[in-house]
Design an enzyme around this catalytic site. Structure first.
Site, PDB file in Angstrom:
ATOM      1  N   GLY A 100      10.073   3.616   5.947  1.00  0.00           N
ATOM      2  CA  GLY A 100       8.806   4.284   6.220  1.00  0.00           C
ATOM      3  C   GLY A 100       8.024   3.719   7.372  1.00  0.00           C
ATOM      4  N   GLY A 125       8.865   3.808  10.529  1.00  0.00           N
ATOM      5  CA  GLY A 125       8.952   4.672  11.704  1.00  0.00           C
ATOM      6  C   GLY A 125      10.135   4.411  12.599  1.00  0.00           C
ATOM      7  N   LYS A 126      11.238   3.897  12.080  1.00  0.00           N
ATOM      8  CA  LYS A 126      12.407   3.620  12.917  1.00  0.00           C
ATOM      9  C   LYS A 126      13.002   4.919  13.461  1.00  0.00           C
ATOM     10  CE  LYS A 126      14.479   1.451   9.565  1.00  0.00           C
ATOM     11  NZ  LYS A 126      13.377   1.550   8.583  1.00  0.00           N
ATOM     12  N   GLU A 133      -9.287  -4.214 -17.593  1.00  0.00           N
ATOM     13  CA  GLU A 133      -9.468  -4.029 -16.157  1.00  0.00           C
ATOM     14  C   GLU A 133     -10.654  -4.830 -15.632  1.00  0.00           C
ATOM     15  OE1 GLU A 133      -7.224  -2.752 -14.495  1.00  0.00           O
ATOM     16  OE2 GLU A 133      -6.097  -1.771 -16.079  1.00  0.00           O
ATOM     17  N   HIS A 175      -9.656  -8.396 -14.904  1.00  0.00           N
ATOM     18  CA  HIS A 175      -9.093  -8.577 -13.559  1.00  0.00           C
ATOM     19  C   HIS A 175     -10.208  -8.657 -12.519  1.00  0.00           C
ATOM     20  CE1 HIS A 175      -5.023  -8.064 -14.881  1.00  0.00           C
ATOM     21  NE2 HIS A 175      -5.166  -6.791 -15.216  1.00  0.00           N
ATOM     22  N   ASP A 235       1.317  -6.960 -15.245  1.00  0.00           N
ATOM     23  CA  ASP A 235       0.602  -8.122 -14.726  1.00  0.00           C
ATOM     24  C   ASP A 235       1.429  -9.392 -14.895  1.00  0.00           C
ATOM     25  OD1 ASP A 235      -1.531  -6.410 -14.266  1.00  0.00           O
ATOM     26  OD2 ASP A 235      -2.394  -6.782 -16.243  1.00  0.00           O
TER      27      ASP A 235
END
Length: 695
Positions: free
Chosen positions: A235, A237-238, A455, A458, A531
């Site tokens: 992804g 861009g080669k 959450e 975290h 996690d």
């Protein structure tokens, strides 16, 4: 001397041709005799299966009893046709019906008494005329003509093989290269369509300039590079860069995938490589692009997956072609791969692929330029700030950014707008990394509370540590990528190195979700699975790869594999050392877990406040969380350029919440009694359930 050599060469060539022709004739004669023998045997077998011989006396008895209707005389043989419905039965009891032809052999010359007998019993008889073919003509048709046809077929077959490269790959067009040929501008992509890869573009621009203006390079003795290898993650861009080269070069551009050389027949790939370079030599100067070259360029060492005859022959032919073609003709080979570690060493040496161009993930400036390229044809609203989008999409490759812009345009259409706004871009980015919201998921209130505290654990751990990445968004809305909630961390600046403190901070942040479950609900759920996996990977890298362990020091215990794919590695140490490393990782994780829990215990009041606000809103931003920590109104904060969501002017952050103009009271904290409320009002939850995985 030269004339004698040419004469001897011609004589040898003529002898070889005569010998080859004699061999073909010998094969043709043998096959013709074999076919004639098989044909005669087949006719005899077919005749034996449909006829039956009887005794002459039995034949006379059949005539006398009026069972015969017709007799045909052919070369001393009497073919007998019996009357309808008659079935002949021999002494063994075998029956022969009308499907069988009865026959007997004539005794001596034609018996006139037999003719009289046939007439008396009304039997029809005849001796049909069979025209005789000339023996010479019959020999020509049966033997000479098949030999000529077989020799001609053999010669045509050999000519096809010679033209197509020989072997089974020479039949028809199987051995012919199937590369697509592009001329100037036909790809529709130029360097102006590629952003964020300035270093790679610079190397490729120089190669193209070398093709157009070789004089200024050869004037000082510079040589045209033979090849360039594009290496990078999927992804980045080669292939897009290769198409841009085709659009800018102004010379023929041959494009083919590495898998296009591989067939089930040995020799086809090598034949296609030869044909590709032959076609390229006809139109030189030109460029050949081989995408996913690891399909044919894998190392020939059997320890690393070598040993395939077809792939090895194809690779050997490619090596020979790249080493043998004249550099003055201007044939340049471009190749792309995301697995350079598996390529054969002979393929990577200078003189074949002279340059190795790394196409890396774009930095902040590169992401901004990439977003500008992909939004050129998109109708954008005035509130769009691509700088903030570029900052929010740290770590994304060019394909991710293109997909983000396209998803934003689709979202704007679904919302009934005629332009893409800032919220569309941010929401589409989250769709790319976490999937769309799952609107049909039913979550119990208890699970929802656990997810909220998980959450916020975290987020609060990240907010209270100096080296942690800032929190951008917290949500407990289910998404299609398997999460029932996630906390989004985005860096404020580009970082290319991680210190030991950075890694430990990240591990503590990852484990803080499980710590929040244990602290508030006194339970452990499966929601921390992802996690724990990520924290374990970081801890193992710290010990085995980065040389940051106090016990092992700077000793590398693992080797990186597939750097541009999954980034995994294998341990290459003794089993005892491996076991000690596992113990060190477990101790490190436990220490970080204890530190994260202590941090949450010290900030329990804020944990309850933020979790209560998240439980009400379902989705909040990092700035809203910081507003709660600092005692400000969280509803007045913006999110990466999206203004505060008030008066219903902007779509609510979660599907279940309707934002109203009245202020929302701050959730209660343990031991705190709001004005007008009685003691014993509802407090944050104290028990728990089991949510699905978090991110």
């Amino acid at each position: 001397m030269d004339n004698n050599q040419n004469k001897n060469s011609n004589d040898n060539k003529n002898k070889k041709n005569i010998n080859g022709l004699l061999i073909l004739v010998g094969w043709a004669v043998g096959l013709t005799i074999l076919f004639n023998y098989l044909s005669a045997y087949s006719r005899q077998a077919s005749t034996a299966a449909t006829t039956h011989e009887i005794m002459y006396s039995e034949f006379l008895e059949l005539v006398e009893t009026d069972k015969v209707t017709e007799v045909v005389f052919t070369d001393g043989k009497l073919e007998i046709t019996t009357e309808e419905g008659y079935v002949y039965t021999d002494e063994a009891g075998n029956a022969y019906d009308k499907d069988f032809t009865l026959f007997t052999m004539q005794l001596g010359s034609l018996d006139r008494d037999l003719i009289t007998l046939l007439k008396d019993h009304g039997v029809d008889f005849t001796n049909p005329y069979v025209p005789q073919m000339s023996p010479v003509l019959e020999f020509m048709i049966v033997y000479i003509l098949p030999i000529i046809l077989l020799v001609g077929a053999f010669m045509l077959f050999m000519n096809l093989m010679a033209k197509r490269g020989g072997g089974i790959g020479g039949i028809g067009s199987v051995g012919k290269s199937n590369a697509k040929v592009y001329m100037e501008k036909t790809t529709g992509v130029t360097f102006s369509d590629v952003a964020g890869q300035d270093e790679a573009k610079e190397s490729l621009v120089e190669i193209i300039d070398f093709l157009h203006n070789p004089g200024k390079y050869t004037a000082i003795g510079a040589k045209l590079p033979k090849g360039a290898l594009l290496v990078g993650s999927p992804g980045t861009g080669k292939t897009l860069l290769a198409k841009a080269v085709a659009g800018e070069a102004g010379v023929p551009f041959f494009s083919i995938s590495g898998s296009g050389f591989v067939e089930m027949f040995v020799g086809v790939g090598a034949s296609r490589v030869r044909d590709l370079f032959q076609e390229a030599a006809k139109v030189a100067p030109c460029i050949i692009f081989i995408d996913e070259i690891d399909a044919i360029g894998k190392t020939r060492d059997s320890r690393f997956g070598g040993g395939n005859d077809e792939r090895e022959q194809t690779l050997n032919q490619l090596l020979a072609e790249m080493d043998g073609f004249d550099p003055s003709k201007g044939i340049i080979v471009l190749a792309a791969t995301n697995r350079p570690e598996v390529l054969d060493k002979a393929l990577l040496r200078p003189g074949r692929f002279d340059r190795r161009i790394t196409v890396d993930r774009p930095n902040l400036a590169g992401r901004l330029a990439t977003l500008q390229v992909h939004t050129r044809k998109i109708r954008m609203a005035e509130d769009v700030d691509l700088n903030k989008i570029a900052q929010a999409t740290a770590g994304c490759v060019g394909a991710d950014l293109a997909n983000t812009v396209n998803e934003a345009a689709l979202r704007a259409v679904r919302q009934g707008r005629h332009a893409v706004n800032q919220e569309d871009l941010l929401a589409s980015f989250e769709v790319v990394i976490a999937g769309a919201e799952k609107k049909g998921t039913v979550i119990t209130e208890q699970e929802k509370k656990i997810i909220a505290y998980h959450e916020v654990g975290h987020a609060l751990a990240a907010a209270k540590q100096k080296k942690a990445q800032p929190v951008t968004k917290i949500t407990i809305v289910p998404h299609t990528e398997g999460t029932l909630g996630y906390t989004l961390h985005l860096p404020e600046e580009e970082k290319f190195l991680m210190s030991r403190d950075d890694i430990l901070t990240e591990i503590r942040t990852l484990l803080a979700g499980r710590c929040a479950e244990e602290l508030v609900f006194d339970t452990q759920t499966s929601g921390a699975a992802n996690d724990i996996e990520r924290a374990t990977e970081l801890a193992r890298n710290l010990v085995a790869r980065f040389g940051m362990s106090e016990k092992f020091g700077m000793m590398a215990l693992g080797t990186v594999q597939s750097q541009y794919l999954d980034g995994g590695y294998s341990m290459n140490c003794a089993q005892e050392t491996f076991a000690l490393a596992d113990k060190e990782v477990a101790a490190l994780l436990q220490r970080c877990h204890d530190e994260a829990r202590s941090l949450l215990e010290e900030n329990r009041e804020m944990l309850d406040k933020i979790a209560g606000y998240l439980f009400q809103k379902e989705t909040i931003t990092g700035s809203q969380m910081m507003a709660i920590l600092e005692g400000r109104d969280p509803d007045k904060e913006e999110y990466y350029g999206v203004p505060a969501q008030t008066d219903g002017a902007v779509e609510p952050p979660a599907k279940h919440i309707s934002i109203v103009s009245e202020p929302i009271p701050m959730p209660m904290v343990s031991g705190e009694t709001p004005d007008g409320a009685e003691e014993g009002s509802e407090q944050p939850p104290e028990d728990g359930g089991e949510p699905p995985a978090q991110t």
